[in-house]
Design a protein around this motif. Structure first.
Motif, mmCIF file in Angstrom:
data_model
loop_
_atom_site.group_PDB
_atom_site.id
_atom_site.type_symbol
_atom_site.label_atom_id
_atom_site.label_comp_id
_atom_site.label_asym_id
_atom_site.label_seq_id
_atom_site.Cartn_x
_atom_site.Cartn_y
_atom_site.Cartn_z
ATOM 1 N N CYS A 178 -2.714 -8.982 7.751
ATOM 2 C CA CYS A 178 -2.822 -7.661 8.725
ATOM 3 C C CYS A 178 -2.365 -6.362 8.361
ATOM 4 C CB CYS A 178 -1.985 -8.193 9.998
ATOM 5 S SG CYS A 178 -2.550 -9.704 10.648
ATOM 6 N N HIS A 179 -1.234 -6.314 7.390
ATOM 7 C CA HIS A 179 -0.704 -5.028 6.950
ATOM 8 C C HIS A 179 -1.722 -4.396 6.066
ATOM 9 C CE1 HIS A 179 3.550 -3.194 5.377
ATOM 10 N NE2 HIS A 179 2.461 -2.377 5.942
ATOM 11 N N PHE A 180 -2.116 -5.242 5.120
ATOM 12 C CA PHE A 180 -3.135 -4.629 4.362
ATOM 13 C C PHE A 180 -4.556 -4.306 5.082
ATOM 14 C CE2 PHE A 180 -7.631 -6.107 2.327
ATOM 15 C CZ PHE A 180 -7.554 -4.980 1.335
ATOM 16 N N PHE A 181 -5.109 -5.026 5.837
ATOM 17 C CA PHE A 181 -6.083 -4.499 6.559
ATOM 18 C C PHE A 181 -5.742 -3.400 7.533
ATOM 19 C CE2 PHE A 181 -9.204 -4.981 10.099
ATOM 20 C CZ PHE A 181 -10.466 -4.803 9.344
ATOM 21 N N TRP A 225 8.976 -2.323 -1.776
ATOM 22 C CA TRP A 225 8.180 -1.518 -2.572
ATOM 23 C C TRP A 225 7.202 -2.059 -3.329
ATOM 24 C CZ3 TRP A 225 8.969 3.150 -1.179
ATOM 25 C CH2 TRP A 225 9.956 3.543 -0.467
ATOM 26 N N VAL A 226 7.168 -3.357 -3.320
ATOM 27 C CA VAL A 226 6.325 -4.365 -4.185
ATOM 28 C C VAL A 226 5.358 -4.633 -3.283
ATOM 29 C CG1 VAL A 226 6.056 -6.013 -5.771
ATOM 30 C CG2 VAL A 226 7.771 -4.494 -5.978
ATOM 31 N N LEU A 227 5.922 -5.748 -2.364
ATOM 32 C CA LEU A 227 4.785 -6.183 -1.429
ATOM 33 C C LEU A 227 4.241 -5.409 -0.586
ATOM 34 C CD1 LEU A 227 3.676 -9.128 -0.685
ATOM 35 C CD2 LEU A 227 5.536 -9.372 0.778
ATOM 36 N N ASP A 228 5.108 -4.412 -0.002
ATOM 37 C CA ASP A 228 4.412 -3.402 1.036
ATOM 38 C C ASP A 228 3.752 -2.279 0.431
ATOM 39 O OD1 ASP A 228 5.377 -5.177 3.074
ATOM 40 O OD2 ASP A 228 6.970 -3.913 3.747
ATOM 41 N N PHE A 229 4.682 -1.326 -0.348
ATOM 42 C CA PHE A 229 4.147 -0.180 -0.645
ATOM 43 C C PHE A 229 2.898 -0.443 -1.771
ATOM 44 C CE2 PHE A 229 4.561 3.505 -3.588
ATOM 45 C CZ PHE A 229 4.223 4.299 -2.669
ATOM 46 N N ILE A 230 3.175 -1.163 -2.758
ATOM 47 C CA ILE A 230 2.080 -1.322 -3.807
ATOM 48 C C ILE A 230 0.965 -2.258 -3.310
ATOM 49 C CG2 ILE A 230 1.638 -1.963 -6.019
ATOM 50 C CD1 ILE A 230 4.603 -1.173 -6.675
ATOM 51 N N LEU A 231 1.373 -3.431 -2.761
ATOM 52 C CA LEU A 231 0.294 -4.328 -2.706
ATOM 53 C C LEU A 231 -0.497 -4.117 -1.405
ATOM 54 C CD1 LEU A 231 1.810 -7.709 -3.987
ATOM 55 C CD2 LEU A 231 0.200 -6.190 -5.037
ATOM 56 N N CYS A 232 0.143 -4.291 -0.236
ATOM 57 C CA CYS A 232 -0.279 -3.940 1.231
ATOM 58 C C CYS A 232 -0.994 -2.589 1.203
ATOM 59 C CB CYS A 232 0.684 -4.521 2.223
ATOM 60 S SG CYS A 232 0.924 -6.263 2.168
ATOM 61 N N ASN A 233 -0.095 -1.706 1.232
ATOM 62 C CA ASN A 233 -0.386 -0.381 1.535
ATOM 63 C C ASN A 233 -1.100 0.202 0.337
ATOM 64 O OD1 ASN A 233 1.850 -1.152 3.272
ATOM 65 N ND2 ASN A 233 2.911 0.827 3.018
ATOM 66 N N GLY A 234 -0.913 0.115 -0.737
ATOM 67 C CA GLY A 234 -1.489 0.771 -1.926
ATOM 68 C C GLY A 234 -2.674 0.144 -1.972
ATOM 69 N N LEU A 235 -2.918 -1.059 -2.182
ATOM 70 C CA LEU A 235 -4.358 -1.524 -2.273
ATOM 71 C C LEU A 235 -5.114 -1.333 -1.041
ATOM 72 C CD1 LEU A 235 -6.048 -3.670 -4.140
ATOM 73 C CD2 LEU A 235 -5.056 -5.533 -2.816
ATOM 74 N N GLY A 236 -4.749 -1.335 0.073
ATOM 75 C CA GLY A 236 -5.540 -1.116 1.323
ATOM 76 C C GLY A 236 -5.919 0.375 1.513
ATOM 77 N N ILE A 237 -5.070 1.315 0.899
ATOM 78 C CA ILE A 237 -5.317 2.626 0.763
ATOM 79 C C ILE A 237 -6.489 2.704 -0.405
ATOM 80 C CG2 ILE A 237 -4.641 4.928 -0.098
ATOM 81 C CD1 ILE A 237 -1.794 4.242 1.534
ATOM 82 N N TYR A 238 -6.287 2.320 -1.466
ATOM 83 C CA TYR A 238 -7.085 2.438 -2.594
ATOM 84 C C TYR A 238 -8.664 2.047 -2.198
ATOM 85 C CZ TYR A 238 -9.547 1.731 -7.007
ATOM 86 O OH TYR A 238 -10.284 1.704 -8.321
#
Length: 434
Positions: A178-181, A225-238
């Motif tokens: 849900c965070h990623f989406f 910073w890894v699970l939220d910022f890079i993976l969920c947030n970062g991958l979703g933004i990218y």
């Protein structure tokens, strides 16, 4: 030539002629529409009125259960449905037409119902509001256990009874998806990678700051910073930004379903109905003028407040994280948020001094204001908990530095400032002399 052969030839010729405009679209045209107006795009106001009145006649004359609570719930649902139907018929269209203008009218109507419920809650006590929510779901209205996610921050814990990597694997649940989406959808709405990353970092820092008020903001460093910022947030933004780039380069050629000659083409046309009619790349230009910069700062603050309100409202009214009310709120914010950003972009870029900000931004700001007022009235026992001193100092220093940068960027050039300007001019002189 036989009559059957002639009819078959005329039918084939008509199909080719109908499909021809799409094939002869000039290469410079970005959006083409053949203007087909099917059954689903026509007004059906009389039909809707007959259906509404028929349903009310049935309820009034034949269907009257004796259960009082059941009647109250059913009556409330009927009021909501009738209000939405009236809004769908009479509300103006939103800024989008896909998959259908009705979708965006429904979103506007539901957001109006949401703000009315917030205003109703403003006149209640916090306990009464919780009990009203229990009428919707009997599982609500019960205190929730406070939970933090930073009890054990070891990635590898050999002594853990459920496995050495349980602390890490426990975090990979449905909320990660849900965070990623959610961030993917935000990227489609905002369409600016810099603003999206500022939002991502700001929210993580806000969680650090406010974990003294909401324990579930407490997370391990690698969770932040890894699970939220890079993976969920970062991958979703990218992926969201890449999708925006693809949609901005795509040509949008629209023909009617029945004007498409093949079955495969018809299926593809039906599926494409759920894609954008056209695409506008947002060039906010927030470093070009102080007005645009201030405008974007306001948008960023509103996005962060909306995200924080999700957690504060859950804590105040005892709504579990996996409850459907949270999902409904996020979905309606996503639909109305997309319309809001579209109308705000048009307002910002318009040279007309009488250009209105739009109904969707107006409503969103009103809803956020009501949510904040509810949190102050019903959740002051949470908001009054002071934040940690080090974070108060951090935000104070950051605000001062940010203010200095704004003054330098939009008012006085750096080399013209006293004291600082003298050192800047010396550096520039040395660089030129080299």
């Amino acid at each position: 030539m036989s009559t059957a052969s002639k009819a078959k030839r005329d039918k084939a010729g008509s199909a080719v002629a109908a499909a021809a405009p799409a094939a002869t679209v000039p290469p410079t045209v970005q959006v083409y529409d053949d203007g087909t107006n099917t059954f689903f795009w026509r007004a059906h106001t009389v039909t809707a009125l007959v259906l509404i009145v028929s349903g009310l006649v049935y309820v009034a004359l034949w269907d009257t259960p004796l259960d009082t609570m059941y009647n109250m719930r059913r009556g409330a649902v009927a009021c909501v449905v009738i209000f939405v139907l009236i809004g769908v018929i009479n509300m103006p269209d939103g800024p989008f037409v896909r998959p259908h203008p009705v979708v965006w009218r429904v979103a506007l109507c539901v957001m109006i119902l949401y703000i009315l419920s917030l205003i109703f809650a403003l006149f209640q006590t916090v306990d009464d509001t919780r009990q009203f929510l229990a009428l919707y779901d009997p599982e609500l209205g019960k205190p929730l256990p406070e939970r933090t996610y930073c009890e054990d921050c070891r990635i590898y814990a050999p002594d853990h009874p459920k496995g050495p990597f349980y602390n890490l694997l426990e975090k990979f649940d449905i909320f990660v998806l849900c965070h990623f989406f959610g961030w993917y959808v935000k990227a489609l709405i905002i369409r600016d990678p810099w603003v999206l990353n500022i939002l991502s970092v700001s929210f993580e820092l806000a969680e650090y700051t406010l974990d003294c008020q909401l324990p579930n903001f407490g997370e391990c460093w690698w969770d932040h910073w890894v699970l939220d910022f890079i993976l969920c947030n970062g991958l979703g933004i990218y992926l969201g930004v890449k999708t925006c780039e693809y949609l901005s380069m795509k040509k949008y050629i629209w023909t009617g379903v029945w004007n498409t000659p093949t079955i495969k083409g018809k299926i593809k046309r039906v599926v494409s109905q759920f894609t954008p009619y056209s695409w506008t790349s947002y060039q906010w230009g927030y470093t070009e003028s102080f007005k645009k910069f201030l405008f974007m700062c306001f948008i960023i603050v509103c996005w962060i407040v909306q995200d924080l309100n999700t957690f504060y409202l859950k804590a105040i009214y005892w709504i579990p994280p996996n409850h459907s009310l949270n999902l409904y709120r996020e979905v309606i914010y996503a639909f109305t948020g997309a319309c809001t950003m579209k109308e705000m972009y048009s307002f910002l870029m318009s040279s007309d001094p009488y250009h209105r900000i739009g109904r969707y931004p107006w409503l969103i700001f009103a809803v956020l204001s009501c949510e904040i007022l509810l949190e102050i009235k019903h959740g002051w026992y949470i908001l009054s908990i002071p934040i940690h001193t080090e974070w108060a100092v951090f935000w104070l220093v950051s605000t001062l530095l940010f203010g200095v940068w704004v003054v330098w960027r939009f008012t006085v050039p750096l080399q013209d400032m006293p004291i600082i300007g003298r050192y800047v001019r010396k550096i520039e002189h040395k660089v030129k002399a080299m």
